[in-house]
Design a protein around this motif. Structure first.
Motif, PDB file in Angstrom:
ATOM      1  N   UNK A 285     -30.318  24.625 -48.782  1.00  0.00           N
ATOM      2  CA  UNK A 285     -29.804  23.576 -49.938  1.00  0.00           C
ATOM      3  C   UNK A 285     -29.430  24.426 -51.323  1.00  0.00           C
ATOM      4  N   UNK A 286     -28.273  24.310 -51.844  1.00  0.00           N
ATOM      5  CA  UNK A 286     -27.813  25.095 -53.079  1.00  0.00           C
ATOM      6  C   UNK A 286     -26.795  24.206 -53.882  1.00  0.00           C
ATOM      7  N   UNK A 287     -26.695  24.801 -55.085  1.00  0.00           N
ATOM      8  CA  UNK A 287     -25.578  24.294 -56.034  1.00  0.00           C
ATOM      9  C   UNK A 287     -24.830  25.307 -56.327  1.00  0.00           C
ATOM     10  N   UNK A 288     -23.602  25.110 -56.459  1.00  0.00           N
ATOM     11  CA  UNK A 288     -22.796  26.458 -56.767  1.00  0.00           C
ATOM     12  C   UNK A 288     -21.772  26.305 -57.687  1.00  0.00           C
ATOM     13  N   UNK A 289     -21.717  27.133 -58.427  1.00  0.00           N
ATOM     14  CA  UNK A 289     -20.838  27.010 -59.634  1.00  0.00           C
ATOM     15  C   UNK A 289     -19.696  28.068 -59.375  1.00  0.00           C
TER      16      UNK A 289
ATOM     17  N   UNK B  66     -29.510  16.423 -55.897  1.00  0.00           N
ATOM     18  CA  UNK B  66     -28.982  15.066 -56.588  1.00  0.00           C
ATOM     19  C   UNK B  66     -29.476  15.239 -58.126  1.00  0.00           C
ATOM     20  N   UNK B  67     -30.667  15.647 -58.301  1.00  0.00           N
ATOM     21  CA  UNK B  67     -31.314  15.743 -59.620  1.00  0.00           C
ATOM     22  C   UNK B  67     -30.612  17.101 -60.164  1.00  0.00           C
TER      23      UNK B  67
ATOM     24  N   UNK C 227     -20.332  22.561 -56.650  1.00  0.00           N
ATOM     25  CA  UNK C 227     -20.755  22.024 -55.079  1.00  0.00           C
ATOM     26  C   UNK C 227     -22.156  21.897 -54.859  1.00  0.00           C
ATOM     27  N   UNK C 228     -22.657  20.914 -54.334  1.00  0.00           N
ATOM     28  CA  UNK C 228     -23.964  20.697 -53.807  1.00  0.00           C
ATOM     29  C   UNK C 228     -23.949  20.359 -52.406  1.00  0.00           C
TER      30      UNK C 228
ATOM     31  N   UNK D  80     -26.579  19.253 -64.126  1.00  0.00           N
ATOM     32  CA  UNK D  80     -25.466  20.023 -64.442  1.00  0.00           C
ATOM     33  C   UNK D  80     -24.318  19.185 -65.039  1.00  0.00           C
ATOM     34  N   UNK D  81     -24.184  17.802 -64.667  1.00  0.00           N
ATOM     35  CA  UNK D  81     -23.131  17.183 -65.357  1.00  0.00           C
ATOM     36  C   UNK D  81     -23.850  16.710 -66.742  1.00  0.00           C
TER      37      UNK D  81
END
Length: 165
Positions: free
Chosen positions: A156-160, A106-107, A147-148, A112-113
């Protein structure tokens, strides 16, 4: 303005990004197949991506399991990353796919936002399901899908997924 909508089918947000990544991968490989011959690569694509050859974008598709270096072609100034420690990174020829590990999904999504809207990106939409969060941003040059999620391969990842318009 932020519009939020769920996926009508209940499909995981990560699946949407995976589909986008696969579609971009097909574009990068220069595939010219039709629905009847989806497995037919063009003559410029390697027949075996683990054979150490390069794809049509010049990306090394060698057998190193990592692909963890952010490609030199990635537009860091235009589409800032929250971290350089990728677990997967590839130049697809028409864009890039970068997967970063996270301890605070979430952080990181909030960071990123802030980075993308600070660079003039508009948030097109966002969707959150039990499987993760999917948000799309755009400007005149790029569409960026973030995508998180919790993945089987990387945790756990964030993908660009960054696509040139």
């Amino acid at each position: 303005m932020t519009r939020s909508r769920g996926l009508a089918t209940g499909a995981p947000a990560a699946g949407v990004v995976l589909l986008a990544t696969l579609l971009l991968g097909g574009c990068a490989a220069g595939g010219t197949g039709t629905v009847g011959d989806l497995g037919t690569p063009s003559s410029s694509a390697p027949s075996d991506p683990t054979d150490g050859s390069t794809g049509s974008s010049g990306t090394d598709l060698g057998n190193d399991a990592g692909h963890t270096e952010i490609p030199a072609t990635y537009p860091r100034d235009d589409v800032p990353l929250i971290d350089d420690d990728a677990v997967f990174a590839v130049d697809l020829g028409t864009g890039w796919s970068i997967i970063l590990p996270t301890d605070d999904r979430a952080g990181d999504l909030a960071q990123i936002d802030g980075l993308l809207t600070g660079k003039g990106f508009a948030q097109d939409f966002t969707s959150t399901t039990a499987d993760g969060t999917f948000t799309q941003y755009s400007n005149e040059t790029y569409t960026v899908q973030i995508t998180g999620s919790d993945t089987t391969d990387f945790g756990e990842v964030v993908q660009y997924v960054v696509v040139l318009k």
